[in-house]
Structures are given as structure tokens and as C-alpha cells.
Design an enzyme around this catalytic site. Sequence first.
Site, PDB file in Angstrom:
ATOM      1  N   PHE A   1       0.639  12.045   6.847  1.00 40.79           N
ATOM      2  CA  PHE A   1      -0.121  10.820   7.114  1.00 40.79           C
ATOM      3  C   PHE A   1      -1.395  10.786   6.254  1.00 40.79           C
ATOM      4  CE2 PHE A   1      -2.794   7.850   9.351  1.00 40.79           C
ATOM      5  CZ  PHE A   1      -1.893   6.840   9.643  1.00 40.79           C
TER       6      PHE A   1
ATOM      7  N   ARG B   1     -10.145   2.436   6.896  1.00 46.60           N
ATOM      8  CA  ARG B   1      -9.775   1.616   5.725  1.00 46.60           C
ATOM      9  C   ARG B   1     -10.890   1.585   4.680  1.00 46.60           C
ATOM     10  NH1 ARG B   1      -5.170  -1.377   7.172  1.00 46.60           N
ATOM     11  NH2 ARG B   1      -5.087  -2.071   9.337  1.00 46.60           N
TER      12      ARG B   1
ATOM     13  N   ASP C   1       0.825  -1.215   0.000  1.00 43.11           N
ATOM     14  CA  ASP C   1       0.000   0.000   0.000  1.00 43.11           C
ATOM     15  C   ASP C   1       0.854   1.258   0.000  1.00 43.11           C
ATOM     16  OD1 ASP C   1       0.907  -0.581   2.564  1.00 43.11           O
ATOM     17  OD2 ASP C   1      -0.930   0.011   3.588  1.00 43.11           O
TER      18      ASP C   1
ATOM     19  N   ASP D   1       6.919   3.918   3.241  1.00 42.14           N
ATOM     20  CA  ASP D   1       7.117   5.111   4.065  1.00 42.14           C
ATOM     21  C   ASP D   1       8.611   5.226   4.377  1.00 42.14           C
ATOM     22  OD1 ASP D   1       6.476   7.285   5.707  1.00 42.14           O
ATOM     23  OD2 ASP D   1       6.081   6.031   7.437  1.00 42.14           O
TER      24      ASP D   1
ATOM     25  N   LYS E   1       6.403   7.670  -0.111  1.00 41.80           N
ATOM     26  CA  LYS E   1       6.763   8.962   0.485  1.00 41.80           C
ATOM     27  C   LYS E   1       8.287   9.083   0.399  1.00 41.80           C
ATOM     28  CE  LYS E   1       3.192   9.053   4.103  1.00 41.80           C
ATOM     29  NZ  LYS E   1       2.996   8.842   5.555  1.00 41.80           N
TER      30      LYS E   1
HETATM   31  P1  IMP Z   1       7.636   1.494   6.332  1.00 44.48           P
HETATM   32  O1  IMP Z   1       8.230   0.225   6.850  1.00 44.48           O
HETATM   33  O2  IMP Z   1       8.031   2.688   7.164  1.00 44.48           O
HETATM   34  O3  IMP Z   1       7.893   1.742   4.864  1.00 44.48           O
HETATM   35  O4  IMP Z   1       6.076   1.430   6.584  1.00 44.48           O
HETATM   36  C1  IMP Z   1       5.220   0.658   5.880  1.00 44.48           C
HETATM   37  C2  IMP Z   1       3.886   0.524   6.581  1.00 44.48           C
HETATM   38  O5  IMP Z   1       3.579   1.610   7.479  1.00 44.48           O
HETATM   39  C3  IMP Z   1       2.782   0.552   5.538  1.00 44.48           C
HETATM   40  O6  IMP Z   1       2.559  -0.719   4.985  1.00 44.48           O
HETATM   41  C4  IMP Z   1       1.595   1.081   6.337  1.00 44.48           C
HETATM   42  O7  IMP Z   1       0.921   0.025   6.972  1.00 44.48           O
HETATM   43  C5  IMP Z   1       2.212   1.987   7.399  1.00 44.48           C
HETATM   44  N1  IMP Z   1       2.122   3.422   7.005  1.00 44.48           N
HETATM   45  C6  IMP Z   1       3.140   4.235   6.681  1.00 44.48           C
HETATM   46  N2  IMP Z   1       2.720   5.480   6.366  1.00 44.48           N
HETATM   47  C7  IMP Z   1       1.355   5.453   6.503  1.00 44.48           C
HETATM   48  C8  IMP Z   1       0.318   6.459   6.308  1.00 44.48           C
HETATM   49  O8  IMP Z   1       0.535   7.625   5.934  1.00 44.48           O
HETATM   50  N3  IMP Z   1      -0.957   6.035   6.552  1.00 44.48           N
HETATM   51  C9  IMP Z   1      -1.266   4.772   6.943  1.00 44.48           C
HETATM   52  N4  IMP Z   1      -0.315   3.813   7.133  1.00 44.48           N
HETATM   53  C10 IMP Z   1       0.983   4.149   6.910  1.00 44.48           C
END
Ligand code: IMP
Length: 182
Positions: A158, A171, A106, A109, A137
Site C-alpha cells: 500500500f 493526499r 493514479d 491495482d 502493481k
Molecule cells: P483497482 O480497481 O483495484 O485497480 O483499484 C484502483 C483504485 O484503488 C485506485 O484508483 C486507488 O484509488 C485505489 N488504490 C489501489 N491501491 C492503492 C494504494 O496502494 N494506495 C492508495 N490507493 C490505492
Amino acid sequence: MHNPLEVTIHDKIFVPFISAEKLQEKIQELAAQLNRDYAGKQPLFIAILNGSFMFAADVFRQITIEAEICFIRLSSYTGTASTGQVITAIGLDVPLSNRPVIILEDIVDTGKTLSEFLPQIQLQQPSSVAVATLLHKPDATRFPVPIQYCCFSIANKFVLGYGLDYNGLGRNLPGLYQLKVE
Ligand code: IMP
């Protein structure tokens, strides 16, 4: 179409960000590209739950070539002092050896989740691995993740809706919403 100007989820207010129509347009383009790139290759899509369930369903619905899909959850637990957080895949019961794999995510981040999970996938020696993410992002990404397909590159704010949640809620919104800056 249900498209309120503001939604309150728990203690926060969110405003419309990317409409359901715009999401579908991009997803159609992505699926068309995947249909071209993977024709005759029988790829295996791996959708990472929970956040990618709507995205995965909408992409896969538009895949017209032979393909499989499976759904996994990633769970992180604290390993030893040397390994730190360890991420394991729950439900990955399909052999990956010599198959082209497309990860459906999805949002990327910080990139931490995928940067830890991708090497685990590589251990099973798939013929190729590609990441297809709905959102990225770039300003938040601290761990390098090769992203081959990205629908939207967004600011470091966010977001929720279309499968993404804020503490479990939001969701079910058909479009994406962004945290309102007061
Ligand atoms: P990462 O490991 O930091 O890349 O984070 C990945 C996970 O963090 C995603 O699969 C989401 O479940 C959650 N996440 C990160 N940013 C957001 C956001 O802006 N809204 C909702 N969930 C997020």
C-alpha cells in the site's frame, strides 16, 4: 523540501518510497512521449478523480500539443445479480466519438476499475484509447488492463501521497510513501 522519514496517517506508519523529484522526472519523460505520440491528433485526457488530480495536473502542465482535459469520478454501485458491481462515470460530458482518448489514472491495482470502465468508453467509439498510469502493481492485477504508459511498476504494498490517500488522508504529501513493515 518537506520529506519526513516517517509519517503516521490514522493508525499506520509510512516511510518514503518515491521522492517528489523522481516523480517529476518520470512525469516529464511521460509528457515528452505523449507530445510525440499525439502530435497533431488533439487528444482528450480523461483524469480519474480523486487520486489522479496531482498526476493529471503535472502531466497536463507539460503537454505542449493541442489537447483537452476533463475530470471524472467513477462510482460503483451494486447492479443486478447478473451484472454485479456496476461502474458509472460521473462528469463525462464531452463527446468521445472519433477522438483519441488518454485515461490518466493514479494506480492500477487489481485492475477491476479500469477493466469495467474501458468497455464503457469504447461504446462511445473514440478513435483510440490509451491508459497512462502513474503506478502499476503487476502482482496485484487480476483483471487484464492494457496499459500503454506507466511511470512506475511497483510491489504489491500500500502506498500513499501525491494524490493517493489512506482513508481520506495523505493526499497532500509531495512524494510517495509506502506502508512500513514492522
Ligand atoms: P483497482 O480497481 O483495484 O485497480 O483499484 C484502483 C483504485 O484503488 C485506485 O484508483 C486507488 O484509488 C485505489 N488504490 C489501489 N491501491 C492503492 C494504494 O496502494 N494506495 C492508495 N490507493 C490505492
